[in-house]
Design an enzyme around this catalytic site. Structure first.
Site, PDB file in Angstrom:
ATOM      1  CG  ASP A 141      -1.752   1.243   1.325  1.00 29.05           C
ATOM      2  OD1 ASP A 141      -2.839   1.277   0.732  1.00 29.05           O
ATOM      3  OD2 ASP A 141      -1.298   2.196   1.989  1.00 29.05           O
ATOM      4  CB  ALA A 169      -2.779   1.769  -2.427  1.00 26.15           C
ATOM      5  CG  ASP A 170      -3.551  -2.823   0.410  1.00 24.96           C
ATOM      6  OD1 ASP A 170      -3.031  -3.238  -0.636  1.00 24.96           O
ATOM      7  OD2 ASP A 170      -2.971  -2.853   1.507  1.00 24.96           O
ATOM      8  CG  LEU A 171      -8.938   0.064   2.151  1.00 23.05           C
ATOM      9  CD1 LEU A 171      -9.347   1.185   3.096  1.00 23.05           C
ATOM     10  CD2 LEU A 171      -9.566  -1.249   2.584  1.00 23.05           C
ATOM     11  N   GLY A 174      -9.165  -3.003  -4.240  1.00 27.66           N
ATOM     12  CA  GLY A 174     -10.190  -4.005  -3.979  1.00 27.66           C
ATOM     13  C   GLY A 174     -11.566  -3.572  -4.443  1.00 27.66           C
TER      14      GLY A 174
END
Length: 396
Positions: A141, A169-171, A174
């Site tokens: 992230d 960034a991860d969220l 996803g």
């Protein structure tokens, strides 16, 4: 217990979740929360790596993996891969976030699987993309936050780059993956065919830079840090009242006039320094200092009431505890109650989108690793003697 859909909206779809850590599990949680039968595939306990969020009993894991079922499969064994392919044959969607080369080595890439399952929707999430000079790099992230330019526009000027306080960034990767899956499922209704879709932490963050990217691409302006103040709309930002900080957003000339009147400074409307957007930008330091001086005469509650009554956007700056004490948050019902058979009562944040006819809820707490292995394998038609043998061989 068989599939227990959290909503009727996606209850007809089955999703095989081959992901770990956060971006992929977030994509699958989105689908699970809207009713999809999400089957989380993990390595058996004796083979597991550090693939969980703070441990399976932690609050992070409980939040991310609700509404899913869990099966363990040893994908290093040919029989484990064979069982996985049987499971995929019953599914609509596969989601994976292996390093780009791993799925090909295991023989579970889209091209291979789609030969026997042409309607399969296959989603891949990576750090930097499936191809290109950085495709094989490990992606996390904060690396994506930095490379996307996000950290260069976050924080106070002169304090150096600053990460955002959530794994954005991860969220976002996803959530964009989940959106792509839904688009592909809609397209499949017309064509009858699945497809491979892929996104990455880096792509998601560049997209999320939004107007900051167009400032460069169209205006040739390199955005910089603006701290708690909006970079182009002044005055908008964090201001200090008598008892603490608050946010105020003043957009447009009419709102600026109302703001000045409420603050007891109608002369600012005609002041050459402040009367237009360009002037307020040049003199942002002086106008912000003047605003803070006037706000300091009253407490936040006074100003929040006054500004909002006058049509000027304004709000408190809450800590996380304060968020859930907000009457509006309580009214919106964002916190959902669920009872975990392992941990007892839990309170978790639900989906931020309300569908009136097919709402999302939390129907099932996060499962333990492999909690539903035998249940799911029996759904595939495997008999007791086969299950006993596979268990003894460490296949699940």
């Amino acid at each position: 217990m068989p599939h227990l859909p959290a909503s009727a909206a996606l209850s007809r779809f089955r999703v095989i979740d081959l992901t770990q850590v956060r971006a992929g599990p977030t994509a699958c949680r989105q689908l699970a929360d809207w009713g999809a039968d999400v089957i989380q595939v993990q390595m058996p306990e004796h083979m597991r790596g550090d693939d969980t969020l703070g441990g399976q009993d932690g609050s992070d894991y409980q939040y991310t993996h609700r509404n899913k079922r869990s099966i363990t499969l040893n994908l290093k064994e040919p029989e484990g891969i064979a069982v996985l392919k049987q499971l995929i044959a019953t599914a609509d969607v596969v989601v994976e976030n292996f390093r780009p080369d791993v799925k090909f080595r295991l023989g579970i890439d889209y091209e291979t699987l789609s030969k026997d399952h042409p309607s399969l929707v296959y989603a891949s999430i990576s750090g930097f993309g499936q191809t290109g000079p950085l495709a094989q790099r490990p992606g996390f992230d904060q690396i994506a936050q930095g490379m996307s330019g996000l950290m260069s526009v976050t924080g106070k000027p002169g304090d150096g780059p600053m990460r955002v306080g959530i794994p954005i960034a991860d969220l976002c990767a996803g959530i964009f993956a989940a959106q792509g899956i839904l688009v592909a499922l809609l397209e499949r209704e017309a064509s009858g065919r699945g497809q491979w879709l892929h996104t990455s932490l880096l792509e998601s963050m560049v997209y999320m830079m939004d107007f900051q990217t167009s400032r460069w691409l169209i205006d040739s302006d390199v955005p910089t840090q603006a701290g708690n103040y909006h970079p182009t709309s002044i005055p908008t930002g964090v201001y200090k009242a008598k008892d603490g900080y608050m946010n105020i957003a003043v957009f447009g000339s009419k709102i600026w006039e109302r703001f000045c009147d409420i603050l007891g400074a109608p002369e600012w409307v005609t002041d050459e320094r402040y009367k237009d957007k360009q002037g307020r930008s040049i003199h942002r330091d002086s106008i912000n200092a003047e605003i803070n001086r006037r706000l300091a005469t009253q407490e936040r509650a006074y100003w929040v009431e006054k500004f909002n009554a006058g049509g000027v956007a304004c709000g408190l700056i809450n800590d996380v505890k304060g968020v859930f004490e907000e009457p509006q948050i309580q009214h919106l019902g964002m916190v959902k109650d669920i009872v975990s058979i392992h941990q007892g009562p839990q309170r978790l944040v639900g989906q931020p989108v309300q569908l009136e006819r097919t709402p999302s809820t939390i129907a099932r707490a996060a499962p333990k690793r492999g909690e539903h292995s035998e249940e799911i394998l029996r759904e595939l038609g495997l008999e007791t003697d086969t299950l006993t043998r596979l268990k003894a061989q460490g296949v699940y």
